[in-house]
Structure formats: structure tokens, C-alpha cells
Design a protein around this motif. Structure first.
Motif, PDB file in Angstrom:
ATOM      1  N   THR A  25       0.839  -1.194   0.000  1.00  0.00           N
ATOM      2  CA  THR A  25       0.000   0.000   0.000  1.00  0.00           C
ATOM      3  C   THR A  25       0.877   1.248   0.000  1.00  0.00           C
ATOM      4  OG1 THR A  25      -0.120   0.137   2.418  1.00  0.00           O
ATOM      5  CG2 THR A  25      -1.776  -1.222   1.308  1.00  0.00           C
ATOM      6  N   LEU A  26       0.296   2.350  -0.435  1.00  0.00           N
ATOM      7  CA  LEU A  26       1.010   3.631  -0.467  1.00  0.00           C
ATOM      8  C   LEU A  26      -0.005   4.757  -0.548  1.00  0.00           C
ATOM      9  CD1 LEU A  26       0.865   4.711  -3.689  1.00  0.00           C
ATOM     10  CD2 LEU A  26       2.472   2.825  -3.970  1.00  0.00           C
ATOM     11  N   THR A  27       0.450   5.971  -0.317  1.00  0.00           N
ATOM     12  CA  THR A  27      -0.381   7.158  -0.525  1.00  0.00           C
ATOM     13  C   THR A  27       0.372   8.108  -1.445  1.00  0.00           C
ATOM     14  OG1 THR A  27       0.517   8.187   1.492  1.00  0.00           O
ATOM     15  CG2 THR A  27      -1.588   7.014   1.675  1.00  0.00           C
ATOM     16  N   VAL A  28      -0.385   8.831  -2.243  1.00  0.00           N
ATOM     17  CA  VAL A  28       0.206   9.756  -3.203  1.00  0.00           C
ATOM     18  C   VAL A  28      -0.741  10.933  -3.387  1.00  0.00           C
ATOM     19  CG1 VAL A  28      -0.833   8.491  -5.142  1.00  0.00           C
ATOM     20  CG2 VAL A  28       1.150   9.957  -5.551  1.00  0.00           C
ATOM     21  N   GLN A  29      -0.201  12.101  -3.602  1.00  0.00           N
ATOM     22  CA  GLN A  29      -1.031  13.277  -3.847  1.00  0.00           C
ATOM     23  C   GLN A  29      -1.679  13.173  -5.223  1.00  0.00           C
ATOM     24  OE1 GLN A  29       2.278  16.079  -2.781  1.00  0.00           O
ATOM     25  NE2 GLN A  29       0.642  17.161  -1.692  1.00  0.00           N
ATOM     26  N   THR A  30      -2.958  13.532  -5.284  1.00  0.00           N
ATOM     27  CA  THR A  30      -3.704  13.355  -6.529  1.00  0.00           C
ATOM     28  C   THR A  30      -3.196  14.238  -7.667  1.00  0.00           C
ATOM     29  OG1 THR A  30      -5.355  14.926  -5.669  1.00  0.00           O
ATOM     30  CG2 THR A  30      -5.823  12.564  -5.433  1.00  0.00           C
TER      31      THR A  30
ATOM     32  N   GLY B  95       0.148  -1.711 -11.665  1.00  0.00           N
ATOM     33  CA  GLY B  95      -0.966  -2.506 -11.164  1.00  0.00           C
ATOM     34  C   GLY B  95      -1.590  -2.018  -9.878  1.00  0.00           C
ATOM     35  N   TYR B  96      -1.216  -0.825  -9.406  1.00  0.00           N
ATOM     36  CA  TYR B  96      -1.810  -0.281  -8.183  1.00  0.00           C
ATOM     37  C   TYR B  96      -3.141   0.388  -8.503  1.00  0.00           C
ATOM     38  CZ  TYR B  96       2.599  -1.147  -5.789  1.00  0.00           C
ATOM     39  OH  TYR B  96       3.700  -1.756  -5.236  1.00  0.00           O
ATOM     40  N   THR B  97      -4.107   0.215  -7.613  1.00  0.00           N
ATOM     41  CA  THR B  97      -5.440   0.793  -7.773  1.00  0.00           C
ATOM     42  C   THR B  97      -5.844   1.484  -6.473  1.00  0.00           C
ATOM     43  OG1 THR B  97      -6.469  -1.288  -7.066  1.00  0.00           O
ATOM     44  CG2 THR B  97      -6.157  -0.950  -9.448  1.00  0.00           C
ATOM     45  N   PRO B  98      -6.809   2.422  -6.527  1.00  0.00           N
ATOM     46  CA  PRO B  98      -7.275   3.066  -5.299  1.00  0.00           C
ATOM     47  C   PRO B  98      -7.749   2.032  -4.279  1.00  0.00           C
ATOM     48  CG  PRO B  98      -8.061   4.279  -7.197  1.00  0.00           C
ATOM     49  CD  PRO B  98      -7.433   3.023  -7.726  1.00  0.00           C
ATOM     50  N   SER B  99      -7.419   2.269  -3.015  1.00  0.00           N
ATOM     51  CA  SER B  99      -7.735   1.315  -1.951  1.00  0.00           C
ATOM     52  C   SER B  99      -9.177   1.482  -1.489  1.00  0.00           C
ATOM     53  CB  SER B  99      -6.797   1.522  -0.757  1.00  0.00           C
ATOM     54  OG  SER B  99      -5.448   1.449  -1.166  1.00  0.00           O
ATOM     55  N   GLY B 100     -10.061   0.654  -1.987  1.00  0.00           N
ATOM     56  CA  GLY B 100     -11.439   0.651  -1.535  1.00  0.00           C
ATOM     57  C   GLY B 100     -12.273   1.795  -2.072  1.00  0.00           C
ATOM     58  N   PRO B 101     -13.583   1.764  -1.785  1.00  0.00           N
ATOM     59  CA  PRO B 101     -14.521   2.775  -2.299  1.00  0.00           C
ATOM     60  C   PRO B 101     -14.160   4.196  -1.902  1.00  0.00           C
ATOM     61  CG  PRO B 101     -15.696   0.887  -1.378  1.00  0.00           C
ATOM     62  CD  PRO B 101     -14.253   0.723  -1.001  1.00  0.00           C
TER      63      PRO B 101
ATOM     64  N   LYS C 145     -10.383  10.111  -5.575  1.00  0.00           N
ATOM     65  CA  LYS C 145      -9.877  10.375  -6.915  1.00  0.00           C
ATOM     66  C   LYS C 145     -10.923  11.096  -7.760  1.00  0.00           C
ATOM     67  CE  LYS C 145      -7.098   8.242 -10.543  1.00  0.00           C
ATOM     68  NZ  LYS C 145      -7.641   9.068 -11.611  1.00  0.00           N
ATOM     69  N   GLY C 146     -12.188  10.690  -7.612  1.00  0.00           N
ATOM     70  CA  GLY C 146     -13.248  11.344  -8.364  1.00  0.00           C
ATOM     71  C   GLY C 146     -13.414  12.796  -7.975  1.00  0.00           C
ATOM     72  N   ILE C 147     -13.373  13.082  -6.668  1.00  0.00           N
ATOM     73  CA  ILE C 147     -13.495  14.463  -6.190  1.00  0.00           C
ATOM     74  C   ILE C 147     -12.326  15.299  -6.692  1.00  0.00           C
ATOM     75  CG2 ILE C 147     -13.433  15.924  -4.126  1.00  0.00           C
ATOM     76  CD1 ILE C 147     -14.910  13.688  -2.648  1.00  0.00           C
ATOM     77  N   SER C 148     -11.135  14.742  -6.616  1.00  0.00           N
ATOM     78  CA  SER C 148      -9.949  15.471  -7.071  1.00  0.00           C
ATOM     79  C   SER C 148     -10.044  15.787  -8.556  1.00  0.00           C
ATOM     80  CB  SER C 148      -8.694  14.646  -6.792  1.00  0.00           C
ATOM     81  OG  SER C 148      -7.548  15.289  -7.293  1.00  0.00           O
TER      82      SER C 148
ATOM     83  N   GLY D  35      -4.994   6.865  -1.428  1.00  0.00           N
ATOM     84  CA  GLY D  35      -4.427   5.592  -1.042  1.00  0.00           C
ATOM     85  C   GLY D  35      -4.526   4.588  -2.188  1.00  0.00           C
ATOM     86  N   MET D  36      -3.431   3.882  -2.442  1.00  0.00           N
ATOM     87  CA  MET D  36      -3.411   2.891  -3.517  1.00  0.00           C
ATOM     88  C   MET D  36      -2.834   1.572  -2.981  1.00  0.00           C
ATOM     89  SD  MET D  36      -2.180   5.211  -6.790  1.00  0.00           S
ATOM     90  CE  MET D  36      -2.963   4.116  -8.005  1.00  0.00           C
ATOM     91  N   GLU D  37      -3.158   0.480  -3.647  1.00  0.00           N
ATOM     92  CA  GLU D  37      -2.679  -0.810  -3.181  1.00  0.00           C
ATOM     93  C   GLU D  37      -2.512  -1.779  -4.340  1.00  0.00           C
ATOM     94  OE1 GLU D  37      -5.744  -2.048  -0.511  1.00  0.00           O
ATOM     95  OE2 GLU D  37      -7.005  -2.894  -2.093  1.00  0.00           O
TER      96      GLU D  37
END
Length: 211
Positions: free
Chosen positions: A163-168, A181-187, A193-196, A206-208
Motif C-alpha cells: 500500500t502507499l499514498t500519493v497526492q492526486t 498494477g496499483y489501484t485506489p484502496s477501496g470505495p 480520486k473522483g473528487i480530485s 491511497g493505492m494498493e
């Protein structure tokens, strides 16, 4: 102008074209040996420095590690505590569960990434590559040859999720992580990401990735 003088002028101009050329290159074939060519005709070196990915050795690598990370805030006169912690590699020094992976070019460190191994997942942060080395695939190598390989080679009960975090607004980093292959972590993080994207706000995403 006589024919003889005109011929001399043409010969002079042609010789000048052969000896001098613009900085961006010359379309003419040069008669000079390589060692005597004008600088604009010299063949650039194709030798590439070898950059290796390895686990940092603490405390031996600390001076080079800190020198590398200090570049991230070279233009700031005063640093926040979190920025000082990053530059000093405090979590690497103080937390035995944190391992630093580096990209090294000889004795010089040109990229870093930290990973904290937990029981169920590994958390990555402080991924940084020196500006002049960006675009050379070092970010990808730090993640694949460094972080992910380290997680896979850990003990049998090691975490298989990274897991990791990154600024949008850090589009290059997000693009890299998505390609790996990392995707946003959960809903919740899909919503972030949508709000950003909608508001143009710079949020923490958050990505994982399951290994």
C-alpha cells in the motif's frame, strides 16, 4: 567580378561550410579524424552509468542518502518537521521495521524508497528520484526490483499486499503506480480520486496492489 575571383569566393565559402557548422549539427561529411572534429561534430558518448537497486546499509549509506533527499527541498530555507524527517531518514534509522531501498550510481545515491513491513501489508513512502535521473525508469525499478522484490523475499508470513499514498496532483507518480498494477484502496479512495478530478483539489490518495 572576374571568373577567377568568383571561383576563389566559392572555394572560400565551401571550405567555411566544411569547417564550421551550427550547434545543432552539420549535414556535411567531415574530413577530420574524430579526435580533431569540431565540438558540434563530435559523437556523443553512448556509455551509460550503471545504476543498481539495493537495500541501503545503515549507517554506512546515511551521508549519501541524506545528500540525495536534501535535493527535494534545496530551494527551501526552513523545513517542516516532516520534511526534516524525510531528509534525515529518521524512520529508517529509528524503526527496525522500516527498510530503505536505494538506486545507487557508484558511491552516489540517486533514488530512494522506504517500506515498512507489517503482518498483513507493506506500506511504501518516501519514493524519490533525483531530477536529472527522472525519466530513466528508476521509479519503476525502485518499486519492482526493490520494494516488491523485498516483500516477496521476506519470511513466509510476510505481507503480500503493498500500500502507499500519493497526492492526486502528482500525475507522473500515479501514472507509474497504475502501470505497475496499483489501484485506489477501496470505495473511499475511488471517491477521493473522483473528487480530485472534478474539483482539481490536491488530495491524498491511497493505492494498493496484491503481489
Amino acid at each position: 567580378m572576374t571568373i577567377q575571383r568568383f571561383s576563389r569566393l566559392i572555394l572560400f565559402l565551401w571550405t567555411t561550410l566544411l569547417l564550421c557548422c551550427p550547434d545543432k549539427g552539420c549535414a556535411f561529411t567531415t574530413p577530420f579524424p574524430t579526435s580533431q572534429q569540431p565540438s558540434c561534430l563530435a559523437t556523443p558518448s553512448t556509455a551509460l552509468s550503471v545504476v543498481s537497486i539495493r537495500v541501503a546499509q545503515i549507517p554506512e549509506d546515511l551521508p549519501a542518502l541524506r545528500e540525495c533527499r536534501a535535493v527535494a527541498f534545496a530551494d527551501k530555507k526552513s523545513l517542516l518537521d516532516s520534511e526534516k524527517n524525510f531528509v534525515n531518514a529518521d524512520q529508517v534509522v529509528r524503526n527496525p521495521r522500516v527498510t530503505c531501498v536505494v538506486a545507487s550510481e557508484g558511491s552516489k545515491i540517486v533514488g530512494t524508497a522506504d517500506v515498512r513491513l507489517g503482518k498483513e501489508e507493506a506500506y511504501v513512502n518516501n519514493v524519490f528520484v533525483l531530477p536529472h535521473q527522472r525519466g530513466n525508469g528508476l521509479g519503476r525499478r525502485l518499486m519492482t526490483e526493490g520494494i516488491e522484490e523485498l516483500v516477496l523475499q521476506a519470511s513466509t508470513d510476510a505481507p503480500q499486499k503493498v500500500t502507499l499514498t500519493v497526492q492526486t496532483k502528482n500525475t507522473p507518480a500515479i501514472t507509474l503506480y497504475e502501470k505497475l498494477g496499483y489501484t485506489p484502496s477501496g470505495p473511499a479512495n475511488h471517491l477521493v480520486k473522483g473528487i480530485s478530478d472534478t474539483l482539481g483539489a490536491d488530495l491524498m490518495l491511497g493505492m494498493e496492489k496484491d503481489l
